[in-house]
Design a protein around this motif. Structure first.
Motif, PDB file in Angstrom:
ATOM      1  N   LEU A   1       1.007  -1.550   0.089  1.00 31.22           N
ATOM      2  CA  LEU A   1      -0.092   0.112  -0.074  1.00 31.22           C
ATOM      3  C   LEU A   1       0.938   1.198  -0.179  1.00 31.22           C
ATOM      4  CD1 LEU A   1      -2.873  -0.873   2.618  1.00 31.22           C
ATOM      5  CD2 LEU A   1      -2.995  -0.544   0.140  1.00 31.22           C
ATOM      6  N   ALA A   2       1.938   1.189   0.758  1.00 30.71           N
ATOM      7  CA  ALA A   2       2.759   2.455   0.761  1.00 30.71           C
ATOM      8  C   ALA A   2       3.520   2.608  -0.557  1.00 30.71           C
ATOM      9  CB  ALA A   2       3.906   2.175   2.020  1.00 30.71           C
ATOM     10  N   VAL A   3       3.893   1.618  -1.247  1.00 26.96           N
ATOM     11  CA  VAL A   3       4.574   1.733  -2.608  1.00 26.96           C
ATOM     12  C   VAL A   3       3.502   2.086  -3.461  1.00 26.96           C
ATOM     13  CG1 VAL A   3       5.137   0.203  -4.496  1.00 26.96           C
ATOM     14  CG2 VAL A   3       6.225  -0.335  -2.040  1.00 26.96           C
ATOM     15  N   LEU A   4       2.153   1.720  -3.345  1.00 31.48           N
ATOM     16  CA  LEU A   4       1.080   2.482  -4.334  1.00 31.48           C
ATOM     17  C   LEU A   4       0.940   3.760  -4.205  1.00 31.48           C
ATOM     18  CD1 LEU A   4      -1.086  -0.729  -4.464  1.00 31.48           C
ATOM     19  CD2 LEU A   4       0.429  -0.132  -6.319  1.00 31.48           C
ATOM     20  N   PHE A   5       0.919   4.172  -2.933  1.00 27.60           N
ATOM     21  CA  PHE A   5       0.274   5.370  -2.561  1.00 27.60           C
ATOM     22  C   PHE A   5       1.296   6.634  -2.105  1.00 27.60           C
ATOM     23  CE2 PHE A   5      -3.117   2.638  -2.078  1.00 27.60           C
ATOM     24  CZ  PHE A   5      -3.998   3.289  -2.647  1.00 27.60           C
TER      25      PHE A   5
ATOM     26  N   LYS B   1       4.483   9.034  -2.970  1.00 28.73           N
ATOM     27  CA  LYS B   1       5.102   9.742  -3.986  1.00 28.73           C
ATOM     28  C   LYS B   1       6.726   9.570  -4.084  1.00 28.73           C
ATOM     29  CE  LYS B   1       1.928  13.673  -3.515  1.00 28.73           C
ATOM     30  NZ  LYS B   1       1.637  15.062  -3.431  1.00 28.73           N
ATOM     31  N   GLU B   2       7.425   8.748  -3.247  1.00 30.19           N
ATOM     32  CA  GLU B   2       8.556   8.625  -3.399  1.00 30.19           C
ATOM     33  C   GLU B   2       8.858   7.626  -4.757  1.00 30.19           C
ATOM     34  OE1 GLU B   2      10.743   6.661  -0.232  1.00 30.19           O
ATOM     35  OE2 GLU B   2       9.838   8.111   1.140  1.00 30.19           O
ATOM     36  N   PRO B   3      10.200   7.803  -5.545  1.00 34.00           N
ATOM     37  CA  PRO B   3      10.393   7.092  -6.661  1.00 34.00           C
ATOM     38  C   PRO B   3      10.506   5.500  -6.398  1.00 34.00           C
ATOM     39  CG  PRO B   3      12.088   8.475  -6.016  1.00 34.00           C
ATOM     40  CD  PRO B   3      11.164   8.812  -5.445  1.00 34.00           C
ATOM     41  N   LYS B   4       9.669   4.918  -7.042  1.00 31.96           N
ATOM     42  CA  LYS B   4       9.955   3.236  -6.708  1.00 31.96           C
ATOM     43  C   LYS B   4      10.019   2.592  -7.994  1.00 31.96           C
ATOM     44  CE  LYS B   4       4.961   4.491  -5.839  1.00 31.96           C
ATOM     45  NZ  LYS B   4       5.334   5.861  -5.245  1.00 31.96           N
ATOM     46  N   ASN B   5      10.967   2.853  -8.719  1.00 31.92           N
ATOM     47  CA  ASN B   5      11.335   2.044  -9.935  1.00 31.92           C
ATOM     48  C   ASN B   5      12.015   0.515  -9.718  1.00 31.92           C
ATOM     49  OD1 ASN B   5       9.916   4.097 -11.450  1.00 31.92           O
ATOM     50  ND2 ASN B   5      12.043   5.215 -11.789  1.00 31.92           N
ATOM     51  N   LEU B   6      11.572  -0.339 -10.505  1.00 31.24           N
ATOM     52  CA  LEU B   6      12.339  -1.646 -10.424  1.00 31.24           C
ATOM     53  C   LEU B   6      13.627  -1.469 -11.200  1.00 31.24           C
ATOM     54  CD1 LEU B   6      12.218  -4.450  -9.260  1.00 31.24           C
ATOM     55  CD2 LEU B   6      11.334  -5.064 -11.524  1.00 31.24           C
TER      56      LEU B   6
ATOM     57  N   THR C   1      11.285  -5.378  -2.443  1.00 36.13           N
ATOM     58  CA  THR C   1      12.572  -5.001  -1.825  1.00 36.13           C
ATOM     59  C   THR C   1      13.396  -4.509  -2.840  1.00 36.13           C
ATOM     60  OG1 THR C   1      12.419  -6.635  -0.052  1.00 36.13           O
ATOM     61  CG2 THR C   1      14.418  -5.862  -0.536  1.00 36.13           C
ATOM     62  N   LEU C   2      13.368  -4.755  -4.064  1.00 32.68           N
ATOM     63  CA  LEU C   2      14.420  -4.355  -5.076  1.00 32.68           C
ATOM     64  C   LEU C   2      14.133  -3.026  -5.467  1.00 32.68           C
ATOM     65  CD1 LEU C   2      14.782  -7.439  -7.571  1.00 32.68           C
ATOM     66  CD2 LEU C   2      16.937  -5.945  -6.769  1.00 32.68           C
ATOM     67  N   MET C   3      12.733  -2.760  -5.414  1.00 34.70           N
ATOM     68  CA  MET C   3      12.226  -1.472  -5.788  1.00 34.70           C
ATOM     69  C   MET C   3      12.426  -0.268  -4.624  1.00 34.70           C
ATOM     70  SD  MET C   3       8.474  -2.463  -7.185  1.00 34.70           S
ATOM     71  CE  MET C   3       7.964  -0.612  -7.152  1.00 34.70           C
ATOM     72  N   LEU C   4      12.641  -0.889  -3.339  1.00 36.18           N
ATOM     73  CA  LEU C   4      12.547   0.021  -2.119  1.00 36.18           C
ATOM     74  C   LEU C   4      14.178   0.593  -1.716  1.00 36.18           C
ATOM     75  CD1 LEU C   4       9.436  -0.976  -0.369  1.00 36.18           C
ATOM     76  CD2 LEU C   4       9.845   1.203  -1.887  1.00 36.18           C
ATOM     77  N   ILE C   5      15.022  -0.640  -1.825  1.00 32.34           N
ATOM     78  CA  ILE C   5      16.502  -0.522  -1.514  1.00 32.34           C
ATOM     79  C   ILE C   5      17.294   0.091  -2.428  1.00 32.34           C
ATOM     80  CG2 ILE C   5      18.241  -1.765  -0.420  1.00 32.34           C
ATOM     81  CD1 ILE C   5      15.791  -1.841   1.502  1.00 32.34           C
ATOM     82  N   LYS C   6      17.472   1.381  -2.284  1.00 39.01           N
ATOM     83  CA  LYS C   6      18.210   2.383  -3.156  1.00 39.01           C
ATOM     84  C   LYS C   6      19.609   2.845  -2.696  1.00 39.01           C
ATOM     85  CE  LYS C   6      14.021   3.290  -5.596  1.00 39.01           C
ATOM     86  NZ  LYS C   6      14.380   2.660  -7.065  1.00 39.01           N
ATOM     87  N   THR C   7      19.315   3.498  -1.499  1.00 33.94           N
ATOM     88  CA  THR C   7      20.669   4.141  -1.191  1.00 33.94           C
ATOM     89  C   THR C   7      21.742   3.422  -0.269  1.00 33.94           C
ATOM     90  OG1 THR C   7      19.732   4.743   1.052  1.00 33.94           O
ATOM     91  CG2 THR C   7      19.089   6.085  -0.917  1.00 33.94           C
ATOM     92  N   LYS C   8      22.772   3.870  -0.066  1.00 30.71           N
ATOM     93  CA  LYS C   8      23.974   3.293   0.791  1.00 30.71           C
ATOM     94  C   LYS C   8      23.227   2.723   2.197  1.00 30.71           C
ATOM     95  CE  LYS C   8      28.274   3.672   2.754  1.00 30.71           C
ATOM     96  NZ  LYS C   8      29.691   4.477   3.072  1.00 30.71           N
ATOM     97  N   GLN C   9      22.617   3.715   2.867  1.00 24.72           N
ATOM     98  CA  GLN C   9      22.062   3.325   4.174  1.00 24.72           C
ATOM     99  C   GLN C   9      20.933   2.299   4.028  1.00 24.72           C
ATOM    100  OE1 GLN C   9      19.085   6.317   5.522  1.00 24.72           O
ATOM    101  NE2 GLN C   9      19.188   5.780   7.647  1.00 24.72           N
TER     102      GLN C   9
END
Length: 444
Positions: free
Chosen positions: A59-63, A65-70, A116-124
């Protein structure tokens, strides 16, 4: 008390998922890898924590506004094709009802791996993913190591019941995989007590793996230990640790453990080993007769009667490779092997392109230790039915995220250097601007 603690942690973090969706991915990894609710004795043992976390995260991914590209790398595409192929083999499964139950479980893991692949983006994000994975399995490593010491190695170490790592062989392989990641965290830790604590955790996890009485784990830890030494930048330190730790650990184990390990040399007389060979031949003959495989859940008396050399010796595949072959055919096995190869090459790309760049030492160390971990899984998985064990897929995700991040930053730096060079005309005799970072390319 444990039930309440797990509930408070999960529901305490859920509101933050809508602000920071990656928190949902980390919660999912924790609940699916550690299975902390299984450590309780009350309502939490059957409470659908995983389903709630997955629903809130999606739901958070869908709604939000953060970028969430695979990230569409070669690894991601192979992974997606592998998932689609598993759906195809399920449609044509020999046992549709039984296959659907396992399909439902596996697809949840695959879906959340994609999330997880969509959301894990930064070094942190990447660092937190590794920390969560290490804590989730390290808990059982420390606990199992202490149990082995207290029991004198007489009692067998087991994992949490009803999970992927519930058996002695399975928990041993999981602990072996986590040791290189602990070593990686040592290289990034700033505080001395953290590094020393991780050393203790590594030793206890290795002792717990030995205390599992798993022969496959012994082969895996020997192979992985050698590869860890070859890959490590601290060869002397690792060698001293191995020399100081291995002989006492082996001497500590009781005689029945030694007798169990000695059966590796007499596998022709071991009924368990011969049963695995029988299951491997069954999977091969099934795939040869039915190239798309039999779908999920092919360990049945009917199929063994038809395809196994010994129809009466019914065994699970006990191999990630023959499990893939029997369930998803030669094409499925090929995709699985290709996925592993592409993940490996992604790590090699990271190591090669971050060489001699101190700011990316963390990325190089992480890629190296994930490779070491995957070596342990590849060897230990030869003897275990852990094709759908989620940790290797999360490590694949960490590898992809690291490459995407590093490649993006290197390109930005190269572009910045080029623009600076173009904006200023060098005087006669002036040296050319410093060369921009070179980014090598491969098919990974």
């Amino acid at each position: 008390m444990r039930d309440i603690l797990v509930t408070l942690i999960v529901f305490g973090f859920l509101p933050s998922v809508f602000k920071k969706p990656y928190v949902g991915a980390l919660l999912w990894v924790w609940i699916s890898v550690m299975n902390p609710h299984t450590q309780g004795w009350g309502f939490a043992t059957t409470f659908p924590f995983a389903a709630i976390i997955a629903a809130v995260t999606i739901l958070a991914v869908l709604f939000t506004k953060e970028p969430k590209n695979l990230p569409l790398t070669s690894v991601t595409w192979i992974f997606i094709i592998f998932i689609l192929w598993m759906n195809v083999t399920t449609i044509f499964a020999l046992y549709p009802e039984e296959s659907y139950t396992q399909w439902n479980k596996v697809m949840k893991i695959m879906l959340m791996t994609l999330v997880t692949l969509m959301l894990i983006k930064t070094k942190q994000h990447i660092q937190l993913l590794i920390v969560v994975t290490v804590v989730s399995l390290g808990y059982y490593g420390v606990k199992g190591g202490l149990f082995t010491i207290v029991s004198g190695g007489v009692d067998m170490v087991l994992g949490p019941e009803g999970t992927f790592i519930g058996g002695n062989n399975e928990i041993a392989l999981a602990l072996i995989m986590i040791i290189p990641l602990m070593h990686y965290l040592q290289t990034t830790a700033q505080k001395t007590w953290v590094r020393h604590s991780l050393t203790v955790a590594m030793l206890l996890s290795a002792l717990a793996a030995l205390g599992s009485y798993s022969r496959g784990a012994l082969l895996a830890i020997a192979t992985m230990g050698l590869f860890l030494w070859l890959k490590s930048q601290h060869k002397v330190r690792i060698a001293m640790l191995l020399v100081l730790a291995i002989p006492p650990a082996l001497a500590f184990m009781p005689e029945k453990w030694t007798e169990r390990m000695d059966t590796i040399n007499t596998y022709e007389e071991d009924g368990s080993v011969q049963g695995r060979f029988n299951a491997w031949w069954m999977a091969y003959n099934l795939a040869k007769d039915r190239p798309i495989g039999g779908g999920f859940e092919v360990i049945t008396p009917e199929l063994f009667y038809r395809y196994a050399p010994n129809p009466e010796d019914l065994h699970a595949a006990h191999s990630i490779y023959f499990q893939a072959l029997g369930e998803h055919g030669f094409f499925g096995l090929g995709l699985y092997l290709l996925l592993g190869l592409a993940t490996w090459r992604t790590g090699s790309w990271i190591i090669r392109n971050t060489a001699n760049q101190p700011e990316y030492r963390w990325a190089s160390n992480l890629a190296t230790m994930i490779q070491v971990s995957l070596v342990g899984f590849a060897v230990g998985g030869t003897f275990l039915s852990l094709l759908y064990f989620d940790v290797p897929y999360y490590l694949m995700g960490a590898m992809v995220a690291t490459r995407v991040l590093v490649e993006k930053e290197l390109k930005e730096r190269a572009s910045s250097v080029t623009k600076k060079g173009m904006s200023s005309s060098p005087k006669i005799g002036q040296l050319n601007p410093s060369p921009s970072p070179t980014i090598t390319r491969d098919s990974a």
